[in-house]
Design a protein around this motif. Structure first.
Motif: not given
Length: 221
Positions: A24-30, A43-54, A95-101
């Protein structure tokens, strides 16, 4: 694959790619539905919870170009960055890690392409919410050097100077920005929205792009 799909164990994500149906984790899917996927820009800002819009789409860097695909009402869009400097790996044993800048690269990437940050207002909010303990001016300067873009030095100098004290940025950081910025006038955003001018940074900006009240900074576009 067909059997596992019929059994509800696997779901078809995109051509040739199947993942567990309970994913269900969209970041893992991405990150795992494409080659060497890494979450970037808004998407990276969203991952870091630095966004106002999703948004219902994610920008993904990959080592190979891919067509936009949709899964569970999310669109996954190929938006490569120029480089990856110290990307963050989360749950490397999964098996499905997350990578983000990295946080530092994310800010510079978003300053380079403000539209992909979700717009100027979204970017300013993100910077205003940064934890100074997680910011490295050396890493940001290295990212700026890798971009080697004069307009980017202007935008970074202008915007980040408003957060100099909050983020603990040194005078040396801005001296480097001034040394490397262009002599030509640049624009913070689309020229249509720029009706004011920063002489210090040789940059056309929107009126009242930044205002200061007594307690903290707030922003208008």
């Amino acid at each position: 694959m067909s059997y596992l799909k019929k059994q509800g164990i696997l779901s078809h994500i995109r051509k040739g790619v199947y993942m567990p149906s309970d994913m269900q984790d969209k970041f893992r899917i991405a990150c795992n539905a494409v080659d060497d996927g890494c979450i970037v820009y808004h998407a990276a800002l969203e991952y870091y919870l630095l966004q106002t819009q999703e948004f219902n789409w994610l920008y993904v860097h990959s080592s190979s170009c891919f067509r936009t695909f949709e899964y569970m009402n999310e669109s996954y869009i190929y938006k490569p960055v120029k480089f990856l400097l110290n990307p963050v790996l989360i749950d490397g044993d999964n098996p499905y890690p997350i990578r983000v800048t990295s946080l530092n690269q994310t800010i510079i990437d978003c300053l380079y392409n403000i539209n992909l940050a979700g717009g100027l207002e979204e970017l300013l909010y993100a910077i205003s919410e940064l934890d100074p303990e997680k910011i490295s001016e050396d890493e940001m300067l290295h990212c700026l050097k890798l971009y080697n873009n004069k307009s980017l030095y202007q935008r970074a100098g202008f915007i980040l100077h408003h957060y100099k004290d909050k983020l603990g940025l040194s005078d040396d950081f801005f001296d480097v920005c001034r040394k490397n910025m262009g002599n030509n006038t640049s624009y913070l955003v689309h020229p249509y929205h720029c009706n004011s001018y920063s002489k210090e940074w040789n940059l056309c900006i929107p009126d009242n792009v930044m205002k200061q009240n007594q307690k903290d900074a707030y922003y208008e576009i």
